[in-house]
Design a protein around this motif. Structure first.
Motif, PDB file in Angstrom:
ATOM      1  N   ALA A  63      45.836  23.425   1.883  1.00  0.00           N
ATOM      2  CA  ALA A  63      44.755  22.643   1.281  1.00  0.00           C
ATOM      3  C   ALA A  63      43.406  23.150   1.757  1.00  0.00           C
ATOM      4  O   ALA A  63      43.229  23.560   2.898  1.00  0.00           O
ATOM      5  CB  ALA A  63      44.921  21.166   1.637  1.00  0.00           C
ATOM      6  N   THR A  64      42.427  23.099   0.857  1.00  0.00           N
ATOM      7  CA  THR A  64      41.067  23.548   1.168  1.00  0.00           C
ATOM      8  C   THR A  64      40.103  22.380   1.019  1.00  0.00           C
ATOM      9  O   THR A  64      40.508  21.260   0.671  1.00  0.00           O
ATOM     10  CB  THR A  64      40.659  24.693   0.234  1.00  0.00           C
ATOM     11  N   GLU A  74      36.067  10.557   6.190  1.00  0.00           N
ATOM     12  CA  GLU A  74      36.674  11.655   6.916  1.00  0.00           C
ATOM     13  C   GLU A  74      35.854  12.095   8.122  1.00  0.00           C
ATOM     14  O   GLU A  74      36.376  12.345   9.201  1.00  0.00           O
ATOM     15  CB  GLU A  74      36.881  12.858   5.972  1.00  0.00           C
ATOM     16  N   GLY A  75      34.557  12.256   7.916  1.00  0.00           N
ATOM     17  CA  GLY A  75      33.729  12.766   9.001  1.00  0.00           C
ATOM     18  C   GLY A  75      33.967  14.254   9.202  1.00  0.00           C
ATOM     19  O   GLY A  75      34.667  14.929   8.453  1.00  0.00           O
ATOM     20  N   ASP A  76      33.383  14.795  10.258  1.00  0.00           N
ATOM     21  CA  ASP A  76      33.469  16.228  10.517  1.00  0.00           C
ATOM     22  C   ASP A  76      34.839  16.648  11.052  1.00  0.00           C
ATOM     23  O   ASP A  76      35.158  17.836  11.061  1.00  0.00           O
ATOM     24  CB  ASP A  76      32.382  16.640  11.518  1.00  0.00           C
ATOM     25  N   ALA A  77      35.639  15.701  11.550  1.00  0.00           N
ATOM     26  CA  ALA A  77      36.920  16.062  12.167  1.00  0.00           C
ATOM     27  C   ALA A  77      37.989  16.389  11.135  1.00  0.00           C
ATOM     28  O   ALA A  77      39.008  16.994  11.453  1.00  0.00           O
ATOM     29  CB  ALA A  77      37.409  14.926  13.058  1.00  0.00           C
ATOM     30  N   ALA A  78      37.790  16.016   9.875  1.00  0.00           N
ATOM     31  CA  ALA A  78      38.812  16.209   8.852  1.00  0.00           C
ATOM     32  C   ALA A  78      38.694  17.590   8.220  1.00  0.00           C
ATOM     33  O   ALA A  78      37.630  18.204   8.183  1.00  0.00           O
ATOM     34  CB  ALA A  78      38.680  15.131   7.790  1.00  0.00           C
ATOM     35  N   SER A  79      39.815  18.092   7.696  1.00  0.00           N
ATOM     36  CA  SER A  79      39.817  19.386   7.009  1.00  0.00           C
ATOM     37  C   SER A  79      41.000  19.441   6.061  1.00  0.00           C
ATOM     38  O   SER A  79      42.053  18.860   6.323  1.00  0.00           O
ATOM     39  CB  SER A  79      39.902  20.537   8.017  1.00  0.00           C
ATOM     40  N   GLY A  80      40.829  20.157   4.947  1.00  0.00           N
ATOM     41  CA  GLY A  80      41.907  20.291   3.982  1.00  0.00           C
ATOM     42  C   GLY A  80      42.154  19.000   3.241  1.00  0.00           C
ATOM     43  O   GLY A  80      42.676  18.050   3.817  1.00  0.00           O
ATOM     44  N   THR A  81      41.796  18.927   1.949  1.00  0.00           N
ATOM     45  CA  THR A  81      41.921  17.669   1.218  1.00  0.00           C
ATOM     46  C   THR A  81      42.813  17.846  -0.003  1.00  0.00           C
ATOM     47  O   THR A  81      42.833  18.912  -0.647  1.00  0.00           O
ATOM     48  CB  THR A  81      40.545  17.161   0.753  1.00  0.00           C
ATOM     49  N   VAL A  82      43.546  16.781  -0.302  1.00  0.00           N
ATOM     50  CA  VAL A  82      44.294  16.691  -1.558  1.00  0.00           C
ATOM     51  C   VAL A  82      43.952  15.341  -2.178  1.00  0.00           C
ATOM     52  O   VAL A  82      43.497  14.416  -1.495  1.00  0.00           O
ATOM     53  CB  VAL A  82      45.820  16.816  -1.347  1.00  0.00           C
TER      54      VAL A  82
END
Length: 498
Positions: A63-64, A74-82
């Motif tokens: 996921a990108t 999410e904030g800055d700590a999250a990455s890769g979204t679906v």
């Protein structure tokens, strides 16, 4: 796999190396490959939820993130979204969860078009079991975004379904309180906000869900307590319909109860309000208020007509404070109870039936008897006579007159003189001094002036009066007297006869 080449020279060797590297990249175990992005990687290509209940499992390792992915949850700590998308077919509660995933996730719900997404109230949670529950509106489309925390993705489990609201979610369906004490652990994740709910001074966000309980009207007035533990607030209202409710009292979560007086014939409603997903369970307790039990402090314990008596009262129970009521001093006078000490002076000796008539803020009452004994022992020096002058070797009288108008007393008078910068004893005398409206008792002393007195040239005397224990003089200011100094001359010299 075997590779061969008949080419010679450096160019041929380079081509072979390139082919070999490409082959190893696809055939050698342990070499990482870039995972493909999931089909629902972008907001514009979500996984459509056609019917409920809905479940999905997918690998989100590839996921990108899009530049315009919302980050309000999410904030800055999250990455890769679906993304998942659902259009509600009816009003009610929706619950989405990532429980069962092998990594920590951030789950959020939004409405609106790309670039203009609006967060859904209570539509954000995170963890390996991220779960959100919110009230959906028929015809509204909801976009669910799932991101990874610390790791971009992994084995994701996503589920969405409707959920039945709490049985007492609405005021009209309030759970009746049939007996006290009454304890419940409401699940606020099953609750919603009802249109027209009254405000509470203990609730900062009135959009938070709530559940209701009903206290039926009683035949007699009573005092009750309400307590809530957990991330919630409890509010008590009076009234028979949602529109006419008026707040009686409220309390934020603290573990301490709040007391309120329930009038006879009045119906009361109790509302518990808090976030869908709080910090631990919520517990409500309704109970009969304990009896009012104030403590009283009186000072001094030995009262006299010369001093004030201080009266103060409070309670160890927080629900009893601030304590109100009336102080009855027992001599026909009274004063209101307050947070500060109340002072009163009695005009005559006697035993006074003083009492505290206490009242709690919710109306509970208690009378505490505090009889006050006023006993005034008082003697005083009325006259102190010393010689104006003397010679060395002469003995002269000194007298101390003591007055006493209250009780027969055993009195001791101590006589001392000033020697240098300190007092030294001359003598003591103890006599019985009867109580007399007028008159006094004389304590006679005799003092012989010595060489030291003559050397100093003058002597000052002090008289101190004290009562026999356990009696204590109530006005010691007149129990000590210091004389005017006596002039002391050397002894007289005789002239011999011729």
């Amino acid at each position: 796999m075997l590779f061969s080449s008949r080419s010679s020279g450096s160019g041929g060797r380079t081509a072979v190396v390139a082919v070999l590297a490409a082959a190893l990249a696809t055939a050698v175990p342990g070499v990482a490959h870039a995972a493909a992005a999931p089909a629902n990687d972008d907001f514009d290509s979500p996984a459509a939820v056609a019917a409920l209940p809905f479940t999905a499992q997918e690998d989100t390792g590839g996921a990108t993130e899009a530049a315009d992915d919302p980050v309000w949850c999410e904030g800055d700590a999250a990455s890769g979204t679906v993304w998942f998308r659902y259009t509600a077919t009816q009003d009610g509660l929706l619950r989405a969860t990532t429980t069962g995933s092998d990594h920590r996730t951030v789950l959020s719900a939004s409405t609106g078009a790309r670039g203009h997404l609006q967060p859904v109230a209570d539509g954000c949670d995170y963890g390996t079991d991220a779960t959100i529950t919110f009230r959906a509106t028929a015809g509204t489309t909801y976009s669910f975004q799932v991101s990874g925390i610390e790791t971009p993705g992994g084995a994701l489990s996503f589920a969405l379904d409707t959920i039945a609201p709490a049985a007492n979610d609405a005021f009209a369906d309030a759970e009746p309180v049939t007996a006290l004490p009454f304890t419940r652990q409401p699940d606020l994740s099953l609750a919603s906000t009802e249109a027209g709910e009254p405000a509470s001074t203990c609730v900062d966000d009135e959009a938070q869900p709530s559940v209701w309980y009903s206290l039926p009207a009683a035949d007699a007035a009573r005092s009750l307590t309400a307590r809530v533990d957990g991330a919630a607030a409890v509010t008590v209202y009076a009234g028979n319909s949602l529109a006419e409710l008026t707040q009686v009292t409220c309390k934020r979560s603290s573990g301490d109860p709040v007391a309120f007086g329930a009038a006879a014939g009045t119906r009361y409603a109790v509302r518990v309000t808090g976030p869908h997903r709080g910090y631990g369970p919520v517990e409500l307790e309704l109970a009969t208020a304990p009896p009012l039990d104030p403590y009283v402090y009186v000072s001094p314990t030995s009262a006299t007509v010369f001093g004030n008596v201080g009266f103060s009262a409070s309670s160890y129970q927080a629900i009893d404070r601030p304590l109100g009521g009336t102080w009855d001093f027992g001599d026909g006078k009274s004063a209101p109870v307050g947070e500060d000490t109340v002072y009163h002076r009695y005009a005559a000796d006697g035993v006074y039936p003083a009492a505290l008539h206490a009242k709690s803020p919710d109306g509970r009452t208690k009378t505490v008897d505090v009889p006050i004994t006023v006993l005034t022992h008082d003697v005083g020096i009325a006259k102190f006579v010393v010689p104006t002058s003397a010679r060395q070797g002469e003995s002269k009288p000194i007298s101390v007159d003591v007055t006493n108008t209250r009780y027969a007393e055993t009195v001791t008078v101590a006589l001392s003189k000033l020697s240098g910068d300190s007092w030294t004893d001359v003598g003591q005398l103890t006599l019985q001094v009867p109580a007399r409206a007028t008159g006094k008792v004389r304590f006679p002393f005799s003092y012989t002036f010595g060489p030291g007195d003559a050397l100093s040239g003058k002597v000052a005397f002090r008289a101190d009066v004290r009562l026999q224990y356990p009696a204590e003089d109530a006005f010691p200011a007149d129990n000590t007297a210091v004389s005017i100094a006596t002039t002391v001359k050397p002894p007289a010299t005789r002239i011999a006869a011729v």
